[in-house]
Structure formats: C-alpha cells, structure tokens
Write a protein that holds these residues in place. Sequence first.
Motif, PDB file in Angstrom:
ATOM      1  N   HIS A   1      -4.779  17.182   5.091  1.00 13.29           N
ATOM      2  CA  HIS A   1      -6.025  16.403   5.057  1.00 13.29           C
ATOM      3  C   HIS A   1      -7.228  17.342   5.150  1.00 13.29           C
ATOM      4  O   HIS A   1      -8.206  17.191   4.405  1.00 13.29           O
ATOM      5  CB  HIS A   1      -6.055  15.406   6.216  1.00 13.29           C
ATOM      6  CG  HIS A   1      -7.375  14.705   6.368  1.00 13.29           C
ATOM      7  ND1 HIS A   1      -7.745  13.651   5.562  1.00 13.29           N
ATOM      8  CD2 HIS A   1      -8.427  14.933   7.202  1.00 13.29           C
ATOM      9  CE1 HIS A   1      -8.967  13.252   5.906  1.00 13.29           C
ATOM     10  NE2 HIS A   1      -9.389  14.012   6.892  1.00 13.29           N
TER      11      HIS A   1
ATOM     12  N   TYR B   1      -6.024  15.262  -4.132  1.00 14.28           N
ATOM     13  CA  TYR B   1      -5.053  15.102  -3.043  1.00 14.28           C
ATOM     14  C   TYR B   1      -3.773  15.895  -3.320  1.00 14.28           C
ATOM     15  O   TYR B   1      -2.699  15.539  -2.870  1.00 14.28           O
ATOM     16  CB  TYR B   1      -4.739  13.623  -2.775  1.00 14.28           C
ATOM     17  CG  TYR B   1      -4.303  12.790  -3.954  1.00 14.28           C
ATOM     18  CD1 TYR B   1      -3.021  12.913  -4.500  1.00 14.28           C
ATOM     19  CD2 TYR B   1      -5.159  11.840  -4.505  1.00 14.28           C
ATOM     20  CE1 TYR B   1      -2.612  12.125  -5.556  1.00 14.28           C
ATOM     21  CE2 TYR B   1      -4.750  11.042  -5.569  1.00 14.28           C
ATOM     22  CZ  TYR B   1      -3.475  11.188  -6.088  1.00 14.28           C
ATOM     23  OH  TYR B   1      -3.064  10.408  -7.146  1.00 14.28           O
TER      24      TYR B   1
ATOM     25  N   LEU C   1      -4.863  11.301   1.971  1.00 14.97           N
ATOM     26  CA  LEU C   1      -3.502  10.810   2.156  1.00 14.97           C
ATOM     27  C   LEU C   1      -3.381   9.352   1.710  1.00 14.97           C
ATOM     28  O   LEU C   1      -2.374   8.947   1.123  1.00 14.97           O
ATOM     29  CB  LEU C   1      -3.072  10.957   3.619  1.00 14.97           C
ATOM     30  CG  LEU C   1      -1.593  10.712   3.903  1.00 14.97           C
ATOM     31  CD1 LEU C   1      -0.734  11.779   3.243  1.00 14.97           C
ATOM     32  CD2 LEU C   1      -1.336  10.692   5.408  1.00 14.97           C
TER      33      LEU C   1
ATOM     34  N   LYS D   1      -9.883  17.709   2.196  1.00 12.08           N
ATOM     35  CA  LYS D   1     -11.205  17.173   2.544  1.00 12.08           C
ATOM     36  C   LYS D   1     -12.244  18.270   2.760  1.00 12.08           C
ATOM     37  O   LYS D   1     -13.404  18.131   2.374  1.00 12.08           O
ATOM     38  CB  LYS D   1     -11.080  16.332   3.822  1.00 12.08           C
ATOM     39  CG  LYS D   1     -12.229  15.355   4.061  1.00 12.08           C
ATOM     40  CD  LYS D   1     -12.137  14.161   3.132  1.00 12.08           C
ATOM     41  CE  LYS D   1     -13.180  13.108   3.476  1.00 12.08           C
ATOM     42  NZ  LYS D   1     -13.145  11.989   2.520  1.00 12.08           N
TER      43      LYS D   1
ATOM     44  N   VAL E   1      -9.777   8.693   2.276  1.00 14.34           N
ATOM     45  CA  VAL E   1      -8.881   9.669   2.895  1.00 14.34           C
ATOM     46  C   VAL E   1      -7.865  10.133   1.849  1.00 14.34           C
ATOM     47  O   VAL E   1      -7.208   9.295   1.212  1.00 14.34           O
ATOM     48  CB  VAL E   1      -8.157   9.037   4.103  1.00 14.34           C
ATOM     49  CG1 VAL E   1      -7.154  10.005   4.688  1.00 14.34           C
ATOM     50  CG2 VAL E   1      -9.180   8.605   5.144  1.00 14.34           C
TER      51      VAL E   1
ATOM     52  N   SER F   1      -2.118  17.352  -0.068  1.00  9.04           N
ATOM     53  CA  SER F   1      -1.382  16.310   0.642  1.00  9.04           C
ATOM     54  C   SER F   1      -0.088  15.948  -0.089  1.00  9.04           C
ATOM     55  O   SER F   1       0.948  15.725   0.546  1.00  9.04           O
ATOM     56  CB  SER F   1      -2.257  15.057   0.789  1.00  9.04           C
ATOM     57  OG  SER F   1      -3.400  15.330   1.573  1.00  9.04           O
TER      58      SER F   1
END
Length: 436
Positions: A82, A373, A238, A86, A236, A376
């Motif tokens: 994350h 992502y 994830l 991020k 987010v 992740s």
Amino acid sequence: MATTTATAGGASQANIRKAVTAATVGTVIEWYDYALYGAASGLIINKLFFPNLSPTTGVLAAFATFAVGYFARPVGGIVISHIGDKFGRKPALILTITLMGLATVLMGLLPTYETIGIMAPVLLVLMRLIQGFGAGAELAGAIVLVAEYAPANKRAFYTGLPNAATLVGIMLATLSFLAISYLPEQTLLGWAWRVPFLLSGVLFFVALYIRKHLDETPEYVEAMARAEERRHEQSVPLGQLFRESPKEVLFGFLSVTAHNANAYILSAFSLSYMINTVGMSRTDALIAVTIGSLFGIVGVGFMGALADKIGAAAVYIFGSLVIGVLAFPLFWLFDTGSLLWCTIGIALGYGLGFGSTSGAQGAFLTNLFPTRYRFSGLAMSRELNGVLVAGPTPFIAQALVGAAGGRPTYVALYIIGCCVLSIAAILIIRSRSVHV
C-alpha cells in the motif's frame, strides 16, 4: 481484466543499472536471511531452542518456526505494498530492508533455551514474524521496481535478475554455514552459529545506502500524475486490486505454487533430508546445495532472455513441467548419498526448474496488473501463496517423509500436485490475456 501500462522504455541504461542494483542487493539480503534460517532449522535451531524434544520432533518444531514467518508476510505485503502504490516504490523498499536486516541481526543475539528457557523460542518466533513482515513486500517490490525501468522487450530478462539474486542469497547463507560446519559441534552450538546471522548487518547497511539514493520509477511518477488529475477517482490500491483484478490475483497466486514448492525443497528441506534422513555429512550436503545453486543463477538469465523472445507464459509452463518431471528423480539422486549425484540433483532443480520459473515469473506477474496497484498485485499473489505453500513446504515435506517411513514418495507427489496447479493457472490466464 486489468490492462497493462507500458513500461518506461525511455529510461537510461544508467538508471536501469541503478534500479537493478538496488533491487538485487535487497533481494540477496531477503534470501540470505531466509535461507540462513532454513539451513539452521534443519541443523541447529532444534538443538538450541527445542532441546527437550526428540530429534524428529525438534526438526519439525524448527521448521514450524520457519513457516511462522510466512504467516506475517501477507500482512507485511498488504501494508508495505500500500505504501509502495500510494507513496512510492522507494520508501516501501527502504522499509522492507530495514525490518528484515534488523530482525536477522537480532536473531544472532538471541539467548538460547539453555539460558532463558521457554522465552527463547518465543523471542525466536517474534523475530521471525518481524522478518516475515518486512519480507512480505521485498521481492514483489524489487520486481516492480525493475519492471518499471526496463524496456518492454527485455522485461523478463531484467525482472528475472532479482529472482536470480535469491540464489546468491541462498549461496551466501549456505557458504556461511559451510564455513562454520568444520568447527566442533560444541563450538558451533556455543557461539559460531551466531556469526552468519550477524553478518547480515553488513549486507543490510550496503542495501540501505543504495536504496536511499534511488530515484522513483518514471512509470510510477507518470501514473501518479494521471491519478492526481482524476483525484475524485482515487481509492485504496488494495481495494482497487480486488475490485478490478480478482481473477488475476487468484491465477497469479496459483501460478507461483510449483516455483515455491521447488525453491523451498531445494533451499530448506534438502539439507535436512540429506543429513538427517539419508545420513550424508553436514559438509557434503552444504557443498551440494552451494554448487547446485550456481546453475540456477545462470538458468534464470538464460530463461529470462528466452521468455522475452517466446513469451513469459510458455517458459513459465515449461519450468513448472520440469519441476514435476524431476520430482521423483531428484530424491532418487539424494538417496544415493553421493556428493556428485546430490549436486547434480540440486543443479537440475535450480538450473532448469527454478531457472525457468524465476526467469519468466517477474514478467508474467507484472503484466497482469496496471501500475496504480501493481505492487499490491504482486505482493498479494506471491505472499498468499507463501503462507499456504512456500513457508509450510519444509514442514509438510518433513511430515510426509515421516509418514512414509523415511521414503520421499509422498513429497514427490506433493511437488507434482503443486506443478499441476501452476500449469493449469498459467494456461487459463494466458487464454484470457494477450499480455502474458
């Protein structure tokens, strides 16, 4: 199906080399730490931390503590990936290396059962949990870092290098144990066993220095700039992963099964089997693993280059097939107790099986997920498999050998089953995507 963001083909060769160095040094540490503990599990951990158990039960308990680290890896993978998706690849990779390095050094300073009783294995498990938390995003982050610098037509080769670095870590760990294996057992169990763990501190500071001077990947910077323009769509990473690419996570998870079973049979269980079951000398078993692992380093580079030419999925399937075909012959070679034949067995497992799955895995998995992502996605695919397959494999293998009266039949069947799962997953995902 998530689409794949194009790699940053414009990255300079200097930046690619810098990224590869930062990724591989950290991966060397991760696998030095894990192979070190894997080797120690079958040789000394049972005697130092579980002395009141029978030899067989003590080895099982030691392998259980090895597996414990893998239960922390998905948690670390979630948290650190994350951060990587991020806030950037660099802070995430600095965090992974710090947690792993400190935990391994502290293992080398732990008092044993003889000194503090039951608190010794409790502290050992705690260090394994911290080590596992940090390692949960290390290799995934290293592969993502390299993939986002590498040109698209060489992605498999470059992302294979961090996987090749795993064998450098294994080799260094095995060599460190080989060096102290010549000492009398009283000295080995007294203080010498601590030295390989403490040496991890040197690698840790080198990797930390390199990563602190690393630039963020151009592909990540570009993706974050686009996300900033669509701020209202941000969420987010994830959550996005499981909403948009749940099948990619599932098949990515299954695809790693054969690779993990093979890698942990070779790096952790083989030493215990050759020494405790076959009756080889500790020195000969360590030499066999050390020499055999060299073939894997060459194999990863060759198979990575091949994957760039014929496709990562094809090479990945080939590697999983080879691992299954070699399952019984590998243990037949071990059962000879011969240094030559055991070395050949390890070399085949690493050079062909590990070389193929490692050479193709990085490109295969990174192509499943978009940049926003990707970290992740890789962390979840790899680390969820780590909990169910990689970490428990030495423990499962030891239990299966015991159930078969010292024979490796059930272990070989276990490996074949893992290969069937991987091949099926790769074939299914390849039929759904043109990117792999």
